[in-house]
Design a protein around this motif. Structure first.
Motif, PDB file in Angstrom:
ATOM      1  N   LEU A 340       0.823  -1.220   0.000  1.00 56.33           N
ATOM      2  CA  LEU A 340       0.000   0.000   0.000  1.00 56.33           C
ATOM      3  C   LEU A 340       0.854   1.267   0.000  1.00 56.33           C
ATOM      4  O   LEU A 340       0.542   2.255  -0.658  1.00 56.33           O
ATOM      5  N   TRP A 341       1.969   1.230   0.736  1.00 54.72           N
ATOM      6  CA  TRP A 341       2.832   2.420   0.843  1.00 54.72           C
ATOM      7  C   TRP A 341       3.278   2.912  -0.526  1.00 54.72           C
ATOM      8  O   TRP A 341       3.484   4.107  -0.732  1.00 54.72           O
ATOM      9  N   LEU A 342       3.432   1.955  -1.459  1.00 52.37           N
ATOM     10  CA  LEU A 342       3.913   2.303  -2.798  1.00 52.37           C
ATOM     11  C   LEU A 342       2.918   3.238  -3.482  1.00 52.37           C
ATOM     12  O   LEU A 342       3.296   4.192  -4.158  1.00 52.37           O
ATOM     13  N   ASN A 343       1.630   2.981  -3.277  1.00 51.57           N
ATOM     14  CA  ASN A 343       0.588   3.896  -3.779  1.00 51.57           C
ATOM     15  C   ASN A 343       0.608   5.218  -3.031  1.00 51.57           C
ATOM     16  O   ASN A 343       0.696   6.297  -3.621  1.00 51.57           O
ATOM     17  N   GLU A 344       0.493   5.117  -1.698  1.00 48.39           N
ATOM     18  CA  GLU A 344       0.190   6.314  -0.908  1.00 48.39           C
ATOM     19  C   GLU A 344       1.418   7.177  -0.622  1.00 48.39           C
ATOM     20  O   GLU A 344       1.352   8.403  -0.667  1.00 48.39           O
ATOM     21  N   GLY A 345       2.541   6.544  -0.308  1.00 50.63           N
ATOM     22  CA  GLY A 345       3.758   7.315  -0.054  1.00 50.63           C
ATOM     23  C   GLY A 345       4.210   8.039  -1.304  1.00 50.63           C
ATOM     24  O   GLY A 345       4.572   9.224  -1.267  1.00 50.63           O
TER      25      GLY A 345
END
Length: 906
Positions: A340-345
């Protein structure tokens, strides 16, 4: 039925069939709050199958059939079973579907237009004639498409979608793609329209969206010129009737940001239109559905004359974040929620890049250091934090990690990498990644491979600890020795824990971070040396020629995600250099981000016991002539934190803190005054708001009297006397400094503003301020109000209660009252927010905030134990709340005598 992936324990759907296209028909009924649905799903059959398992939840299934595409033989399912726990629909067939064949799965169903802000749900509002109205809207991230139609609700299982909606003729209908056909139909004597939308690109279910409601819009065009094949994009911002003028600003921002990203990513925006919609009831800030981005009203609408500059910034950064996702998330999608971090970060970082491109004068990356970076450091200093890349086994667990680690820490380490690789190599790596994986799915390693290719550096090796380990390091200068125009530094790194009590076992367990040191000295104040710390202990020598004003500082521009502990003498030399630069701008060698980091780090080290709190306070003497908005904002935040933590101790310390704040901020409040001007810069407007707030909330009588005077005139109808930027401050000051009938009158007037004002950010400012009332009766009234769904939207409960724990001058009463209220009403919240982990987690966070006395900590722990597995949906944020309270308790125990002595002296 679930299957276990060999690589891990993920509960994912069987792989025997896979969808390639969904034809969805939906007919929402906004009186009965249900919808009729039909879906035809084209399937590739990967194994001989007599069973199909798909996701479905909160619906009634009427019929299921499967047709072999080649022979056109149709069979009805012999059995179909919904499993509410697994959120699946299991379909059993008499005849085997053959491996390699294609089939069409047809399902008829009825669903619920719920009021829980996910799936296909209803949003309620009152129109300009005072009539209650509803619109039907969607929110499918992370696992809620299954509440609207049976589907393979996993990000890796992409397909194309053909959507048709039936609606009343006067309603606006929207979906990801443009309308290609409208037909009139008559049912029981009533006329409707069937609206068919163009086929979507191949995409994940969580990005599908559709809306039915009575809407207005404003329109503009985005005209990207790079790359060569980029085409004009029609941009529309949809609002409730009569509010479309407030959409002009976000429409303009959207057009410009789409142009920027088309060039930055070197890939044209792949859809023909971009619609943005303001939704009255919306749990998140916004959602990046491809081509149809949905927003909380306050995150999309802006009025140049009636909204605050903080609102302008929020709208711009939120729009930029969601548009970044159109490429990073939608065009290239994570394979599973663990990434998920790849999307949001990434969207947080490049959204900030786009904002900086549009408004360089906002200095948005300096604000990033105060806000996003410090928020990430604060949360990730807890044992109960989690790695950036966190293994998710059940898709329903993912909502807990939509947090500061996935967004802010993700963005911070991306920013660090961008600085380390250089902006150009970073951008080229991102372009390689998007081009290579477009319309596909990826894991973190795919991005590292692309960035390694563009930079010639092994990025996966560099970033391993930052992604896979919880926490971040503190770099300590153990010793510094000067000889022959050089300085030798003995450096160590270990995990920073904000409680400070790391065990030797923990210390041995943590890997070594790769840390870009960014060392600057008097000889090279603006060009950092490119040393990298790669060991737990390391000696580094840097040029250090003789000079009058020598200094050495690490983490130039605060691009690295770590803290620095300096020996006292080095810290003092930095402080002296800061002071000289503030007294004479021509001597400024330590920039704004570095000044922020010096303050943030010493107070964090004071909290964890490796520095003394009185030393941190003493450091502020170097900043008495500070005039930069972001540095002053950091000082204000740190003093507010101390005030919040020491709320229940001897008043002498709180009085001394007030004196310190007034010494810095009162002269600035006097200088800036209450009158905003159209010629004010963005930063000037923010600065005036900050200095008046700091001075007023810490007891500056002039500011208090003037704020109340202006508020009384504003309430009588003088709209110009109180600028939108300081209305919340005036409300807070009035409620904080009055009791009895006068306070009740202010409360009634401010609540009336919340109910009637036409601008969303101003309404919410009024609501937020109600919790800051000093009067005991009004504290209880706010708590009762927060429960009233007729008056307070489900999504807005946090605005109602936040002030009770944070700003209230009667905090010793309001904090325990909030906690008691939460426990008493928890069954109500469990029912209302059963699918809203973010709101439930925030309720606990706000209502337990600051209750750091031992007896309250025991009471909170006992409640958590008693609730048991009922709190599993918010286990992570609950653990974090308790850890924070214990950390604060230890801080007070350790440093109370020192801060009281400091107060006495001050």
């Amino acid at each position: 039925m679930s299957t276990v992936n060999n690589m891990d324990k993920r509960e994912i759907l069987p792989t025997n069939v896979r969808p390639t296209n969904y034809k969805i028909f939906l007919f929402p009924d906004l009186e009965k709050f249900t919808f009729e649905g039909e879906v035809d799903i084209n399937l590739n059959v990967n194994e001989d199958s007599t069973e199909i398992v798909t996701n479905a939840y909160d619906m009634t299934i009427h019929s299921v059939s499967v047709t072999d595409v080649e022979s056109m033989e149709k069979q009805d399912a012999t059995k179909f079973e919904l499993d509410d726990t697994a959120q699946t629909l299991k379909i059993t067939l008499a005849n085997t579907l053959k491996k390699g064949s294609k089939a069409k799965l047809s399902i008829k169903f009825t669903g619920n237009l719920n009021n829980e802000m996910d799936g296909f749900y209803r949003s309620e509002y009152t129109d300009s004639n005072g009539q209650k109205k509803y619109m039907a809207v969607t929110q499918f991230e992370s696992v809620y498409a299954r509440r609207s139609f049976p589907c393979w609700d996993e990000p890796a299982i992409k397909a194309t979608f053909d959507i048709k909606l039936r609606a009343e003729v006067e309603k606006t209908t929207l979906s990801n793609m443009p309308i290609i056909k409208e037909e009139k139909v008559t049912i029981n004597g009533k006329e409707y329209k069937d609206v068919t939308f163009d086929t979507t690109p191949i995409m994940s279910t969580y990005l599908v969206a559709y809306i039915v409601g009575e809407l207005d819009y404003v329109e503009t065009m985005s005209n990207p010129t790079v790359p060569a094949e980029a085409k004009p994009i029609k941009v529309r911002v949809y609002t409730l009737k009569g509010e479309s003028e407030q959409g002009k600003y976000s429409a303009e921002v959207t057009a410009r940001v789409l142009e920027y990203f088309s060039e930055y990513f070197n890939i044209p925006y792949p859809l023909p239109k971009m619609d943005l919609v303001a939704i009255p009831d919306f749990e998140a800030g916004a959602m990046e559905n491809w081509g149809l981005v949905t927003f909380r009203t306050v995150a999309l609408l802006f009025d140049e004359k009636k909204s605050s500059v903080a609102s302008k910034e929020r709208v711009c950064t939120t729009v930029a974040h969601e548009l970044a996702h159109q490429w990073f998330g939608n065009l290239v999608t994570i394979d599973w929620w663990s990434d998920l971090w790849l999307n949001e970060g990434f969207a947080t970082f490049v959204g900030t890049l786009a904002t900086d491109h549009l408004y360089p004068e906002w200095k948005i990356f300096t604000s990033f250091v105060v806000d996003e970076l410090q928020s990430a450091l604060n949360l990730d200093g807890l044992r109960s934090s989690h790695p950036v890349r966190v293994e998710i086994n059940k898709a329903t667990e993912v909502d807990q990690i939509f947090d500061l680690i996935s967004y802010e820490k993700g963005a911070t380490i991306i920013r660090m990498l961008n600085a380390c690789l250089t902006e150009e190599k970073f951008m080229n790596g991102v372009r390689i990644y998007l081009q290579r994986h477009k319309y596909g799915n990826t894991v973190t390693k795919d991005l590292w491979n692309a960035l390694s290719e563009s930079s010639g550096i092994d990025v996966e090796k560099l970033m391993g600890s930052w992604i896979m380990d919880v926490g971040y390091p503190v770099v300590t200068i153990e010793n510094s020795t000067e000889t022959n125009n050089e300085c030798t530094l003995e450096l160590t790194q270990k995990r920073f824990l904000s409680s400070g009590n790391m065990t030797p076992e923990e210390e041995a367990k943590y890997a070594t971070w790769w840390i870009p040191l960014g060392i600057t000295t008097h000889a090279s104040p603006n060009v950092p040396l490119d040393n990298i710390l790669t060991e737990k202990k390391q000696t580094i020598t840097v040029p250090f020629p003789e000079a009058n004003n020598k200094f050495i500082k690490l983490n130039y521009n605060e691009t690295g995600m770590y803290r620095v502990k300096y020996p006292k003498e080095l810290l003092n030399t930095i402080g002296e250099m800061i002071q000289k630069g503030l007294e004479d701008k021509s001597k400024e060698v330590i920039g704004v981000s570095d000044r922020i980091s010096i303050i943030a780090d010493i107070f964090a080290l004071a909290k964890n016991g490796t520095e003394n709190t009185d030393n941190a306070l003493d450091l502020l003497k170097y900043f008495e002539k500070e005039t930069d908005y972001n540095v002053l904002s950091q000082i204000h935040l740190k003093v507010c934190e101390l005030k919040s933590v020491w709320y229940n101790k001897d008043n002498k310390f709180l009085e001394a803190l007030s004196k310190l704040v007034l010494k810095i901020f009162s002269p600035l409040a006097e200088k800036y005054g209450f009158d905003y001007s159209p010629s004010d810069s963005f930063i000037d407007a923010k600065m005036r708001t900050l200095v008046l707030r700091a001075a007023g909330c810490y007891g500056d009588k002039k500011v208090i009297d003037e704020a109340i005077r202006r508020l009384e005139l504003f309430i009588k109808g003088d709209n110009d006397i109180l600028d939108p930027n300081i209305r919340k401050l005036a409300y807070t000051i009035a409620l904080n400094n009055t009791t009895g009938e006068r306070a009740e009158k202010f409360y009634d007037d401010i609540f009336h503003i919340y109910q009637t004002y036409e601008i969303a950010d101003q309404r919410l400012m009024a609501l937020q301020s109600l919790g800051t009332a000093k009067d005991s009766k009004l504290i209880q009234r706010t708590l009762e109000l927060a429960l009233n769904t007729e008056l307070i939207r489900l999504q807005d409960i946090m605005y109602c209660i936040a002030g009770l724990a944070a700003d209230n001058s009667n905090i010793r009463e309001s904090r325990p009252a909030s906690w008691k209220w939460l426990v008493q009403n928890w069954p109500t919240f469990e029912e209302r927010y059963k699918t809203s982990a973010s709101i439930l987690g925030a309720l606990v966070k706000y209502c337990a905030n600051g209750l750091n006395d031992s007896e309250y900590i025991k009471e909170i722990e006992a409640w958590v134990e008693k609730m048991g597995s009922k709190l599993d949906i918010i286990r992570m944020p609950v653990n974090q709340v308790i850890e924070r309270l214990k950390e604060q308790n230890a801080w007070i125990e350790r440093d109370n005598a020192r801060v009281q002595a400091w107060a006495q002296k001050y």
